[in-house]
Design a protein around this motif. Structure first.
Motif, PDB file in Angstrom:
ATOM      1  N   LEU A  23       0.828  -1.208   0.000  1.00 12.88           N
ATOM      2  CA  LEU A  23       0.000   0.000   0.000  1.00 12.88           C
ATOM      3  C   LEU A  23       0.865   1.261   0.000  1.00 12.88           C
ATOM      4  N   ALA A  24       1.984   1.234   0.699  1.00 19.82           N
ATOM      5  CA  ALA A  24       2.902   2.382   0.675  1.00 19.82           C
ATOM      6  C   ALA A  24       3.499   2.557  -0.721  1.00 19.82           C
ATOM      7  N   LEU A  25       3.821   1.469  -1.376  1.00 18.00           N
ATOM      8  CA  LEU A  25       4.344   1.557  -2.742  1.00 18.00           C
ATOM      9  C   LEU A  25       3.284   2.057  -3.716  1.00 18.00           C
ATOM     10  N   LEU A  26       2.041   1.659  -3.496  1.00 20.20           N
ATOM     11  CA  LEU A  26       0.944   2.147  -4.331  1.00 20.20           C
ATOM     12  C   LEU A  26       0.746   3.656  -4.122  1.00 20.20           C
ATOM     13  N   ALA A  27       0.933   4.131  -2.900  1.00 21.27           N
ATOM     14  CA  ALA A  27       0.855   5.567  -2.623  1.00 21.27           C
ATOM     15  C   ALA A  27       1.935   6.314  -3.405  1.00 21.27           C
ATOM     16  N   ILE A  28       3.110   5.725  -3.496  1.00 26.53           N
ATOM     17  CA  ILE A  28       4.194   6.324  -4.283  1.00 26.53           C
ATOM     18  C   ILE A  28       3.780   6.402  -5.751  1.00 26.53           C
ATOM     19  N   LEU A  29       3.175   5.349  -6.276  1.00 28.55           N
ATOM     20  CA  LEU A  29       2.748   5.331  -7.667  1.00 28.55           C
ATOM     21  C   LEU A  29       1.737   6.445  -7.954  1.00 28.55           C
ATOM     22  N   PHE A  30       0.752   6.609  -7.066  1.00 30.75           N
ATOM     23  CA  PHE A  30      -0.224   7.687  -7.253  1.00 30.75           C
ATOM     24  C   PHE A  30       0.446   9.056  -7.182  1.00 30.75           C
ATOM     25  N   LEU A  64      11.112   9.378  -1.151  1.00 28.37           N
ATOM     26  CA  LEU A  64      12.086   8.701  -0.284  1.00 28.37           C
ATOM     27  C   LEU A  64      11.459   8.273   1.040  1.00 28.37           C
ATOM     28  N   ALA A  65      10.679   9.158   1.656  1.00 26.81           N
ATOM     29  CA  ALA A  65      10.061   8.839   2.952  1.00 26.81           C
ATOM     30  C   ALA A  65       9.039   7.713   2.815  1.00 26.81           C
ATOM     31  N   ALA A  66       8.241   7.745   1.766  1.00 27.44           N
ATOM     32  CA  ALA A  66       7.245   6.690   1.571  1.00 27.44           C
ATOM     33  C   ALA A  66       7.923   5.344   1.300  1.00 27.44           C
ATOM     34  N   PHE A  67       9.026   5.365   0.562  1.00 27.75           N
ATOM     35  CA  PHE A  67       9.754   4.115   0.335  1.00 27.75           C
ATOM     36  C   PHE A  67      10.362   3.604   1.642  1.00 27.75           C
ATOM     37  N   LEU A  68      10.890   4.512   2.450  1.00 28.35           N
ATOM     38  CA  LEU A  68      11.411   4.127   3.765  1.00 28.35           C
ATOM     39  C   LEU A  68      10.303   3.506   4.616  1.00 28.35           C
ATOM     40  N   CYS A  69       9.113   4.121   4.580  1.00 28.57           N
ATOM     41  CA  CYS A  69       7.969   3.563   5.311  1.00 28.57           C
ATOM     42  C   CYS A  69       7.614   2.170   4.789  1.00 28.57           C
ATOM     43  N   SER A  70       7.675   2.003   3.494  1.00 25.17           N
ATOM     44  CA  SER A  70       7.366   0.706   2.897  1.00 25.17           C
ATOM     45  C   SER A  70       8.305  -0.379   3.433  1.00 25.17           C
ATOM     46  N   GLU A  71       9.571  -0.025   3.511  1.00 25.76           N
ATOM     47  CA  GLU A  71      10.540  -1.003   4.017  1.00 25.76           C
ATOM     48  C   GLU A  71      10.404  -1.218   5.528  1.00 25.76           C
ATOM     49  N   GLY A  72      10.151  -0.158   6.263  1.00 29.50           N
ATOM     50  CA  GLY A  72      10.035  -0.270   7.718  1.00 29.50           C
ATOM     51  C   GLY A  72       8.789  -1.001   8.159  1.00 29.50           C
ATOM     52  N   ILE A  73       7.656  -0.689   7.520  1.00 33.07           N
ATOM     53  CA  ILE A  73       6.387  -1.319   7.903  1.00 33.07           C
ATOM     54  C   ILE A  73       6.385  -2.789   7.517  1.00 33.07           C
ATOM     55  N   LYS A  74       7.196  -3.130   6.524  1.00 35.14           N
ATOM     56  CA  LYS A  74       7.326  -4.525   6.101  1.00 35.14           C
ATOM     57  C   LYS A  74       7.845  -5.382   7.253  1.00 35.14           C
ATOM     58  N   TYR A  82       3.029   5.471  11.958  1.00 37.75           N
ATOM     59  CA  TYR A  82       2.764   6.862  12.323  1.00 37.75           C
ATOM     60  C   TYR A  82       3.313   7.817  11.263  1.00 37.75           C
ATOM     61  N   MET A  83       4.463   7.487  10.719  1.00 38.33           N
ATOM     62  CA  MET A  83       5.045   8.316   9.665  1.00 38.33           C
ATOM     63  C   MET A  83       4.161   8.280   8.417  1.00 38.33           C
ATOM     64  N   MET A  84       3.565   7.133   8.133  1.00 39.76           N
ATOM     65  CA  MET A  84       2.660   7.022   6.988  1.00 39.76           C
ATOM     66  C   MET A  84       1.419   7.892   7.187  1.00 39.76           C
ATOM     67  N   ILE A  85       0.928   7.980   8.411  1.00 41.90           N
ATOM     68  CA  ILE A  85      -0.228   8.834   8.692  1.00 41.90           C
ATOM     69  C   ILE A  85       0.131  10.294   8.437  1.00 41.90           C
ATOM     70  N   VAL A  86       1.299  10.714   8.889  1.00 37.36           N
ATOM     71  CA  VAL A  86       1.736  12.095   8.662  1.00 37.36           C
ATOM     72  C   VAL A  86       1.860  12.379   7.168  1.00 37.36           C
ATOM     73  N   LEU A 136      -1.812   5.356   2.044  1.00 39.36           N
ATOM     74  CA  LEU A 136      -0.955   5.543   3.216  1.00 39.36           C
ATOM     75  C   LEU A 136      -1.730   5.283   4.508  1.00 39.36           C
ATOM     76  N   PHE A 137      -2.961   5.800   4.593  1.00 36.23           N
ATOM     77  CA  PHE A 137      -3.774   5.575   5.798  1.00 36.23           C
ATOM     78  C   PHE A 137      -4.101   4.097   5.977  1.00 36.23           C
ATOM     79  N   ALA A 138      -4.500   3.435   4.891  1.00 42.50           N
ATOM     80  CA  ALA A 138      -4.822   2.005   4.979  1.00 42.50           C
ATOM     81  C   ALA A 138      -3.587   1.196   5.350  1.00 42.50           C
ATOM     82  N   GLY A 139      -2.456   1.516   4.735  1.00 39.96           N
ATOM     83  CA  GLY A 139      -1.212   0.821   5.067  1.00 39.96           C
ATOM     84  C   GLY A 139      -0.810   1.035   6.517  1.00 39.96           C
ATOM     85  N   ALA A 140      -1.040   2.244   7.016  1.00 36.03           N
ATOM     86  CA  ALA A 140      -0.710   2.541   8.412  1.00 36.03           C
ATOM     87  C   ALA A 140      -1.600   1.748   9.362  1.00 36.03           C
ATOM     88  N   VAL A 141      -2.871   1.667   9.056  1.00 33.85           N
ATOM     89  CA  VAL A 141      -3.795   0.922   9.919  1.00 33.85           C
ATOM     90  C   VAL A 141      -3.440  -0.561   9.921  1.00 33.85           C
TER      91      VAL A 141
END
Length: 162
Positions: A23-30, A64-74, A82-86, A136-141
């Motif tokens: 979902l974080a990667l999809l947010a990057i695509l959008f 960069l931040a969204a990709f970092l979130c993608s790797e971290g949330i994985k 929380y970073m994804m929510i922001v 991002l919100f769905a991925g964070a939840v």
């Protein structure tokens, strides 16, 4: 807790959280689609100002931040949720910076009033930003709930071992 749920939680220790990461990667695509839609526009000199430079810089930081979130949330790290929510909130705020401003602005080109962002592009840009934020919100939840469940499961395993 039933046996199936216990097995599912135990498997989480050895597998990645691919749904939240995806979902974080999809947010990057959008966001990339938004980026392309905005920066392909060339209506007079309206886009050539300091705001476009800040927007380009923010887009790079967001990617960069969204990709970092993608790797971290994985890896079930809740701080990345929380970073994804922001980041999602900032994506919503961005709607009111470029799309709304450009949609409501007209410029004179060869004595003809031209709308900077026409309705179709405006709807497309708003959709891209909302879709990015929603991912991002769905991925964070998903990421936060799974991280909490895994943390509780590991704590229960440690208490049983003692």
């Amino acid at each position: 807790m039933n046996e199936d749920q216990n097995i599912r939680l135990d498997r989480m220790r050895y597998t990645k959280n691919t749904l939240a990461s995806g979902l974080a990667l999809l947010a990057i695509l959008f966001d990339v689609f938004f980026f392309i839609s905005i920066y392909e526009s060339n209506v007079g000199s309206w886009y050539y100002n300091i705001l476009i430079g800040a927007s380009i810089l923010y887009n790079l930081i967001f990617l960069l931040a969204a990709f970092l979130c993608s790797e971290g949330i994985k890896n079930y790290e809740i701080s990345y949720a929380y970073m994804m929510i922001v980041l999602g909130i900032i994506q919503i705020v961005r709607i009111f910076i470029y799309p709304v401003t450009a949609h409501g602005t007209t410029v004179m080109i060869q004595d003809v009033a031209v709308q900077v962002m026409k309705n179709g592009q405006f709807v497309r840009c708003v959709f891209y930003l909302v879709a990015s934020a929603a991912c991002l919100f769905a991925g964070a939840v998903v990421g936060a709930s799974r991280a909490r469940a895994l943390k509780a499961h590991i704590a229960s395993l440690n208490s049983q071992a003692s």
